[in-house]
Design a protein around this motif. Structure first.
Motif, PDB file in Angstrom:
ATOM      1  N   PHE A  41     -11.803  30.674  42.566  1.00 31.96           N
ATOM      2  CA  PHE A  41     -12.364  29.325  42.547  1.00 31.96           C
ATOM      3  C   PHE A  41     -12.912  29.047  43.944  1.00 31.96           C
ATOM      4  CE2 PHE A  41     -11.778  25.022  44.088  1.00 31.96           C
ATOM      5  CZ  PHE A  41     -12.571  24.314  43.194  1.00 31.96           C
ATOM      6  N   GLU A  58     -19.239  27.042  35.991  1.00 32.03           N
ATOM      7  CA  GLU A  58     -19.176  25.752  36.676  1.00 32.03           C
ATOM      8  C   GLU A  58     -17.983  24.978  36.144  1.00 32.03           C
ATOM      9  OE1 GLU A  58     -22.128  22.188  38.082  1.00 32.03           O
ATOM     10  OE2 GLU A  58     -22.903  23.917  37.034  1.00 32.03           O
ATOM     11  N   VAL A  59     -17.274  24.288  37.031  1.00 34.83           N
ATOM     12  CA  VAL A  59     -16.108  23.507  36.615  1.00 34.83           C
ATOM     13  C   VAL A  59     -16.318  22.028  36.934  1.00 34.83           C
ATOM     14  CG1 VAL A  59     -14.549  25.471  36.882  1.00 34.83           C
ATOM     15  CG2 VAL A  59     -14.805  23.867  38.755  1.00 34.83           C
ATOM     16  N   SER A  60     -15.627  21.197  36.186  1.00 37.05           N
ATOM     17  CA  SER A  60     -15.726  19.750  36.372  1.00 37.05           C
ATOM     18  C   SER A  60     -15.025  19.306  37.646  1.00 37.05           C
ATOM     19  CB  SER A  60     -15.107  19.030  35.174  1.00 37.05           C
ATOM     20  OG  SER A  60     -13.696  19.208  35.177  1.00 37.05           O
ATOM     21  N   VAL A  81     -11.230  19.453  37.106  1.00 37.19           N
ATOM     22  CA  VAL A  81     -10.685  20.813  37.195  1.00 37.19           C
ATOM     23  C   VAL A  81     -10.666  21.276  38.649  1.00 37.19           C
ATOM     24  CG1 VAL A  81     -11.102  23.226  36.566  1.00 37.19           C
ATOM     25  CG2 VAL A  81     -11.229  21.438  34.829  1.00 37.19           C
ATOM     26  N   TRP A  83      -7.477  22.724  40.992  1.00 36.82           N
ATOM     27  CA  TRP A  83      -7.487  23.927  41.835  1.00 36.82           C
ATOM     28  C   TRP A  83      -7.112  23.575  43.263  1.00 36.82           C
ATOM     29  CZ3 TRP A  83      -8.004  29.115  41.208  1.00 36.82           C
ATOM     30  CH2 TRP A  83      -8.362  29.565  39.939  1.00 36.82           C
ATOM     31  N   ALA A 137     -11.036  27.590  33.840  1.00 34.78           N
ATOM     32  CA  ALA A 137     -12.287  26.848  34.012  1.00 34.78           C
ATOM     33  C   ALA A 137     -12.275  25.523  33.255  1.00 34.78           C
ATOM     34  CB  ALA A 137     -13.467  27.693  33.554  1.00 34.78           C
ATOM     35  N   SER A 138     -11.644  25.505  32.092  1.00 38.75           N
ATOM     36  CA  SER A 138     -11.668  24.284  31.293  1.00 38.75           C
ATOM     37  C   SER A 138     -10.547  23.307  31.624  1.00 38.75           C
ATOM     38  CB  SER A 138     -11.631  24.620  29.801  1.00 38.75           C
ATOM     39  OG  SER A 138     -10.425  25.255  29.463  1.00 38.75           O
ATOM     40  N   ILE A 166     -15.943  28.928  39.237  1.00 37.92           N
ATOM     41  CA  ILE A 166     -15.035  30.058  39.145  1.00 37.92           C
ATOM     42  C   ILE A 166     -15.909  31.291  39.017  1.00 37.92           C
ATOM     43  CG2 ILE A 166     -13.336  31.241  37.695  1.00 37.92           C
ATOM     44  CD1 ILE A 166     -12.170  28.507  37.058  1.00 37.92           C
ATOM     45  N   GLY A 220      -8.043  24.098  34.510  1.00 39.33           N
ATOM     46  CA  GLY A 220      -7.502  24.278  35.852  1.00 39.33           C
ATOM     47  C   GLY A 220      -6.148  24.950  35.776  1.00 39.33           C
TER      48      GLY A 220
END
Length: 95
Positions: A21, A80-82, A85, A89, A54-55, A11, A57
């Motif tokens: 995103f 950075e997102v998992s 997540v 998106w 980010a944590s 993100i 979604g």
């Protein structure tokens, strides 16, 4: 940069109040190119700000625009997102 120069889900926020995103290989510098980027036009109060995007979604009431390859300027943060997540998106409809 992503590990070994590989693309990663991120993100990106901008000085223009944009919250995007997308997928990037390089996140340093004054511009960032995102592949398949999606703009969060509106997020819901349950997320408690853009960090919730980010944590967790996007949630059901968020408005997430369609995908486009873009170059962003005026970067204020890169998060950075998992994988989980990123999947939220990818699945987010315009509500």
């Amino acid at each position: 940069m992503g590990e070994n120069g590989k693309e990663r889900a991120v993100i990106v926020t901008t000085v223009y109040r944009g919250v995007f995103f997308g997928y990037a290989t390089e996140t340093g510098g004054e511009t960032i190119k995102l592949r398949a980027a999606r703009l969060c036009v509106h997020w819901t109060a349950d997320l408690r700000g853009f960090m919730g995007l980010a944590s967790a979604g996007p949630s059901g009431g968020c408005r997430i625009g369609p995908r486009a390859d873009i170059e962003l300027r005026g970067i204020t943060s890169v998060i950075e997102v998992s994988t989980a997540v990123a999947a939220r998106w990818e699945a987010a409809p315009w509500a």
